[in-house]
Design a protein around this motif. Structure first.
Motif, mmCIF file in Angstrom:
data_model
loop_
_atom_site.group_PDB
_atom_site.id
_atom_site.type_symbol
_atom_site.label_atom_id
_atom_site.label_comp_id
_atom_site.label_asym_id
_atom_site.label_seq_id
_atom_site.Cartn_x
_atom_site.Cartn_y
_atom_site.Cartn_z
ATOM 1 N N LYS A 71 0.844 -1.200 0.000
ATOM 2 C CA LYS A 71 0.000 0.000 0.000
ATOM 3 C C LYS A 71 0.876 1.245 0.000
ATOM 4 C CE LYS A 71 -3.798 -2.265 2.542
ATOM 5 N NZ LYS A 71 -3.199 -3.608 2.664
ATOM 6 N N LYS A 72 0.265 2.405 -0.226
ATOM 7 C CA LYS A 72 1.068 3.632 -0.325
ATOM 8 C C LYS A 72 1.496 4.168 1.040
ATOM 9 C CE LYS A 72 -2.693 7.050 -0.358
ATOM 10 N NZ LYS A 72 -3.244 8.239 -1.051
ATOM 11 N N CYS A 73 0.796 3.808 2.109
ATOM 12 C CA CYS A 73 1.145 4.288 3.444
ATOM 13 C C CYS A 73 2.377 3.549 3.965
ATOM 14 C CB CYS A 73 -0.015 4.080 4.409
ATOM 15 S SG CYS A 73 -1.542 4.908 3.937
ATOM 16 N N GLU A 74 3.171 4.249 4.776
ATOM 17 C CA GLU A 74 4.366 3.657 5.369
ATOM 18 C C GLU A 74 4.388 3.930 6.866
ATOM 19 O OE1 GLU A 74 7.986 4.788 3.436
ATOM 20 O OE2 GLU A 74 7.131 4.626 1.430
ATOM 21 N N ALA A 75 4.838 2.931 7.633
ATOM 22 C CA ALA A 75 4.923 3.061 9.089
ATOM 23 C C ALA A 75 6.381 3.210 9.508
ATOM 24 C CB ALA A 75 4.306 1.840 9.760
ATOM 25 N N TYR A 76 6.624 4.110 10.449
ATOM 26 C CA TYR A 76 7.969 4.347 10.965
ATOM 27 C C TYR A 76 7.942 4.288 12.487
ATOM 28 C CZ TYR A 76 9.110 5.881 6.262
ATOM 29 O OH TYR A 76 9.303 5.919 4.913
ATOM 30 N N ILE A 77 9.076 3.837 13.061
ATOM 31 C CA ILE A 77 9.190 3.717 14.513
ATOM 32 C C ILE A 77 10.314 4.634 14.987
ATOM 33 C CG2 ILE A 77 10.816 1.765 14.447
ATOM 34 C CD1 ILE A 77 9.158 0.537 16.806
ATOM 35 N N ALA A 78 10.182 5.153 16.213
ATOM 36 C CA ALA A 78 11.189 6.058 16.766
ATOM 37 C C ALA A 78 12.545 5.350 16.893
ATOM 38 C CB ALA A 78 10.734 6.560 18.133
ATOM 39 N N PRO A 79 13.631 6.123 16.745
ATOM 40 C CA PRO A 79 13.697 7.562 16.518
ATOM 41 C C PRO A 79 13.455 7.927 15.050
ATOM 42 C CG PRO A 79 15.908 6.668 16.738
ATOM 43 C CD PRO A 79 14.970 5.528 16.984
ATOM 44 N N PHE A 80 12.548 8.865 14.818
ATOM 45 C CA PHE A 80 12.169 9.313 13.482
ATOM 46 C C PHE A 80 11.598 10.717 13.629
ATOM 47 C CE2 PHE A 80 8.991 9.664 10.038
ATOM 48 C CZ PHE A 80 9.782 9.366 8.931
ATOM 49 N N ASP A 81 12.265 11.697 13.052
ATOM 50 C CA ASP A 81 11.853 13.088 13.229
ATOM 51 C C ASP A 81 10.597 13.420 12.427
ATOM 52 O OD1 ASP A 81 13.875 13.695 14.966
ATOM 53 O OD2 ASP A 81 15.131 14.742 13.509
ATOM 54 N N VAL A 82 9.629 13.998 13.105
ATOM 55 C CA VAL A 82 8.423 14.521 12.467
ATOM 56 C C VAL A 82 8.391 16.028 12.721
ATOM 57 C CG1 VAL A 82 5.900 14.539 12.466
ATOM 58 C CG2 VAL A 82 7.135 12.367 12.696
ATOM 59 N N ARG A 83 8.536 16.803 11.648
ATOM 60 C CA ARG A 83 8.500 18.263 11.750
ATOM 61 C C ARG A 83 7.075 18.729 11.465
ATOM 62 N NH1 ARG A 83 12.273 18.553 7.007
ATOM 63 N NH2 ARG A 83 11.947 16.309 7.088
ATOM 64 N N LEU A 84 6.577 19.586 12.329
ATOM 65 C CA LEU A 84 5.202 20.059 12.186
ATOM 66 C C LEU A 84 5.212 21.569 11.958
ATOM 67 C CD1 LEU A 84 3.582 17.934 15.042
ATOM 68 C CD2 LEU A 84 3.518 17.477 12.575
#
Length: 203
Positions: A71-84
């Motif tokens: 599928k097009k969605c991808e899952a990531y686990i920490a440490p992984f930077d999310v900038r908001l």
């Protein structure tokens, strides 16, 4: 192994110096993880998370990866930077950088070599004794404001799950779910998690 002199040269954030940005964050070299929420530095515990925390996060990440394969969605686990970002994606204009335990991103345009820029579709945070205030207050606010569609709060000690779903810009909470419930995601359609089976695996 770094010498004391080398350690003294490492740049750490001055938490009293006002509002920081992602550009500042990129210059810091620290032994423990930090997150930046609305310009304020939050240090994560220096000690590693408890084993039950790591097992739960790892197992859920595996479940999501298996479900999302192809599928097009991808899952990531920490440490992984999310900038908001709020008004600009420029490094010196971004004031919130978090590291969710797990996040799922369905828009590939939000992914780059440094992580994710923009709101993930799903964020999962696993509670531990040292992070409850951070997750329940500060992160709740930035996830809601930035448009994270769904926010899961998992408590490994109490074996419960609370799901916040974004509706008209505000989060609506599910009832508190536990063993015997089937958790269903609206952000990741058709994904379900049998909590009885899931929590049994982490004992």
């Amino acid at each position: 192994m770094e010498t004391p002199e080398e350690k003294s040269l490492l740049k750490e954030p001055d938490i009293t110096s006002g509002r920081h940005t992602y550009a500042d964050y990129l210059t810091w070299e620290m032994e423990e993880m930090v997150e930046l929420i609305k310009g304020k530095v939050f240090r994560k515990a220096a000690a590693a998370p408890r084993r039950i925390h790591q097992k739960l996060a790892g197992n859920l990440h595996t479940e999501l990866n298996l479900f999302l394969k192809g599928k097009k969605c991808e899952a990531y686990i920490a440490p992984f930077d999310v900038r908001l970002p709020v008004s600009s994606k420029k490094d010196d204009k971004v004031h919130t950088v978090v590291q969710p335990d797990i996040c799922v991103i369905c828009d590939p345009e939000k992914l780059d070599e440094r992580g994710c820029i923009g709101a993930p579709d799903l964020v999962v945070e696993v509670l531990s004794p040292g992070n409850k205030q951070l997750e329940l207050q500060h992160k709740y606010e930035v996830y809601e404001e930035s448009g994270v569609k769904e926010y899961w709060l998992l408590d490994p000690e109490g074996q419960t799950l609370l799901i916040y779903t974004l509706k008209v810009g505000k989060y609506e909470a599910s009832r508190l779910m536990t063993s015997g419930d089937i958790a269903k995601s609206s952000a990741i359609p058709v994904f379900e998690l049998d909590l009885e089976e899931f929590f049994r695996e982490i004992k």
